[in-house]
Structure formats: C-alpha cells, structure tokens
Design an enzyme around this catalytic site. Structure first.
Site, PDB file in Angstrom:
ATOM      1  N   THR A  73     116.958  59.986  74.421  1.00  0.00           N
ATOM      2  CA  THR A  73     117.108  59.600  73.012  1.00  0.00           C
ATOM      3  C   THR A  73     117.290  60.878  72.203  1.00  0.00           C
ATOM      4  O   THR A  73     116.848  61.942  72.632  1.00  0.00           O
ATOM      5  CB  THR A  73     115.810  58.874  72.595  1.00  0.00           C
ATOM      6  N   GLY A 104     113.221  48.922  70.507  1.00  0.00           N
ATOM      7  CA  GLY A 104     112.045  49.776  70.648  1.00  0.00           C
ATOM      8  C   GLY A 104     111.608  50.361  69.315  1.00  0.00           C
ATOM      9  O   GLY A 104     111.849  49.782  68.247  1.00  0.00           O
ATOM     10  N   ASP A 105     110.972  51.509  69.394  1.00  0.00           N
ATOM     11  CA  ASP A 105     110.444  52.163  68.187  1.00  0.00           C
ATOM     12  C   ASP A 105     111.517  52.761  67.296  1.00  0.00           C
ATOM     13  O   ASP A 105     111.338  52.885  66.082  1.00  0.00           O
ATOM     14  CB  ASP A 105     109.506  53.300  68.615  1.00  0.00           C
ATOM     15  N   GLY A 163     109.161  53.181  73.816  1.00  0.00           N
ATOM     16  CA  GLY A 163     109.059  52.561  72.496  1.00  0.00           C
ATOM     17  C   GLY A 163     107.856  51.649  72.363  1.00  0.00           C
ATOM     18  O   GLY A 163     107.197  51.607  71.320  1.00  0.00           O
TER      19      GLY A 163
HETATM   20  N1  ASP Z   1     112.095  55.444  72.257  1.00  0.00           N
HETATM   21  C1  ASP Z   1     113.260  54.886  72.870  1.00  0.00           C
HETATM   22  C2  ASP Z   1     113.068  53.404  73.038  1.00  0.00           C
HETATM   23  O1  ASP Z   1     112.015  52.985  73.458  1.00  0.00           O
HETATM   24  C3  ASP Z   1     113.579  55.481  74.216  1.00  0.00           C
HETATM   25  C4  ASP Z   1     113.390  56.968  74.356  1.00  0.00           C
HETATM   26  O2  ASP Z   1     113.061  57.654  73.407  1.00  0.00           O
HETATM   27  O3  ASP Z   1     113.585  57.487  75.465  1.00  0.00           O
HETATM   28  O4  ASP Z   1     113.998  52.674  72.806  1.00  0.00           O
END
Ligand code: ASP
Length: 292
Positions: free
Chosen positions: A162, A192-193, A216
């Site tokens: 990400t 996700g987050d 997330g």
């Molecule tokens: N936070 C991101 C999600 O959960 C994934 C990541 O940061 O690797 O969608």
C-alpha cells in the site's frame, strides 16, 4: 515523507521499492518547491506510486477473490479537516486523484464503487478498463491461489505495498493520503482501513499528519491514524507516537503494519512490526533518507 507499504519485502524487490519511493518523494517536493500546497504534494506523490506496478495501489494491485482489482484511496487536508475518499473502484487508474475531486467538488467524504465511478465521469475523469490495472505478476499470484488455495507464500516477491504520503508546506498546512489495492484475495466488496478517515490517514495542521499501512481489519480496530495524531496533540514526539501505535496494533489489534507521521514542526516518525517497510523522507537537514 512517503511509504510503499509494510510487509516482508524480498531482497529482489527492495531496490524497486526504494526507487519508487524516492521518485514519489521528489514529485511531491517539486510541487512544494514551486509553492504548491501540502495537498498538491501528497496527491502528486501518491499518483507516482499508483502508477508504479511495484506497489499494491493503482496498476499492479492485488486481485480479489474473483480476480478483480478493487481500489481504495483517501486524501485529507489538515487545514480544513476536509477529506475525500473512494472505495472499491474498478475503473480508476489514479484513485488518489478521484479522492481529491471528492475532497474539493463533493459534499461527501467517501464514495464507493459505481457511485464513485459515476462521480469520476461527471468530473471529466477518464475511466480505464478494469483489465488495465492487472499486471502479469499479480495475475500469476492469483492463479496460484485459485489453483492451490490462498496463501501469502503465493504472493511472495509480487508487489504488496500500500502507498501513502504526508507533507507540510511553507504555510504550515499538513496533508496526508493513502492508496491501496487492499489485501490479496480479499472478498469482493471488502474495504479495509485505507479510505476510512482516522484509520488509513488523518491530518490536522494543528497537530500532524499520518498514513497507515498493514492489515486493515487490525488498523480499523485501533483507529490508528487519528489515535497517532492525538498522541502528537498531547505532546508526544512523532517517533514515540509511531512506536506506541504499532505496539497497540500488535497487542490490541492483533495485526501487523506500519505508520508514518509528521508533526506540525515537520518532525518525522515511522514504525512497523512487519519485517520491512518501504519509505523515503527528507530529514531536518534536507538529507534524503531511504528505507534499507
Ligand atoms: N491497509 C490495507 C488494507 O487493509 C493493506 C495494506 O496496507 O497492506 O486494505
């Protein structure tokens, strides 16, 4: 400061992650040098990372359980506390640019799926074909998961990071943003987050800016970005605040990830509980610092 995700970055992928982060940092800096705002800089830096297939954002993102790319992104202006975010979009090459349009031209903060794409069309943004976001690398990893059952081992050495950025400009305005293809083989519609204000990012020019990465479902439990900013507001040093949040992410969220922080004096903090995190930033003397 920019990041390219917290994960187990294999040695072969590390140089490409470093180069990508450096190029993104420079794109943001060029705008700041020309008098651009922190919001401009964060958008520009993240767009470079989205265009780079080595990261899990924009082109090169993970495929979901059905073999589709669904993208999430957020951009927040710490001066006004306005944010723009999009989730589960399938035909947007640069979701961070659409997040900017939501921030500036919509009365909402978060638009998802077809509604977000309709808004993009209204704003004159071109839609791409869903397949244009899929790289051979990600398709191969997805096929291995489809045929042998999902396993993170099938994704080893394929892009997983990400991306995010935080910036402060000459006026003291702070902005933050994050963009992702989400987790590999996620359920269709899973968000996700990343596009959630306070989780994937937060910015308040009176305290600081933060961008999160990692699982997330764990980051949401501890509302990581906003919690980090509240530590800064309470007087914590950025590095101590980042470390505290990652400790909480492991202990209470029971997940792995990383966070980057910038306070209103321009001091940096970064921490992760994964084997590596890709990042680039300028230190207080203007020196370029890259992740190992
Ligand atoms: N936070 C991101 C999600 O959960 C994934 C990541 O940061 O690797 O969608």
């Amino acid at each position: 400061m920019v990041h390219g995700g917290a994960w187990e970055i294999p040695g072969v992928a590390a140089p490409a992650c470093r180069t990508g982060c450096r190029r993104a940092l420079e794109a943001g800096e060029r705008l700041l040098d020309r008098g651009g705002s922190a919001v401009d800089a964060v958008e520009a830096a993240i767009a470079v990372l989205e265009d780079d297939p080595v990261f899990d954002a924009g082109i090169g993102s993970h495929l979901n359980l059905r073999g589709k790319v669904q993208l999430d992104a957020i951009l927040m202006d710490g001066e006004t506390l306005e944010a723009g975010a999009v989730a589960a979009v399938e035909r947007i090459r640069n979701p961070i640019r659409l997040a900017r349009r939501v921030l500036e031209a919509s009365r909402h903060i978060l638009l998802v799926a077809e509604g977000a794409e309709e808004f993009a069309r209204e704003q004159g943004m071109p839609l791409c074909l869903p397949d244009e976001l899929i790289t051979e690398w990600q398709l191969a990893a997805w096929l291995r998961c489809r045929d042998a059952g999902h396993s993170s081992a099938h994704h080893f050495a394929s892009p997983q990071g990400t991306v995010g950025a935080v910036a402060i400009d000459a006026t003291g305005r702070i902005a933050a943003g994050t963009s992702t293809g989400g987790t590999c083989c996620k359920y269709p519609g899973r968000v996700g987050d990343t596009p959630l204000i306070g989780c994937g990012c937060y910015a308040d020019s009176t305290a600081g800016g933060a961008s999160s990465t990692g699982l997330g479902e764990a980051i949401m439990k501890i509302v990581m970005a906003k919690s980090a900013i509240e530590l800064l507001r309470g007087g914590a040093e950025p590095q101590a605040a980042a470390a505290r949040m990652i400790q909480l992410l492991g202990e209470r969220g029971r997940g792995a990830g990383g966070v980057i922080l910038l306070d209103c004096q321009g001091r940096i903090g970064a921490c992760f509980n994964t084997p590596q995190m890709a990042y680039a930033y300028r230190d207080s003397t203007g020196g370029l610092v890259l992740s190992p």
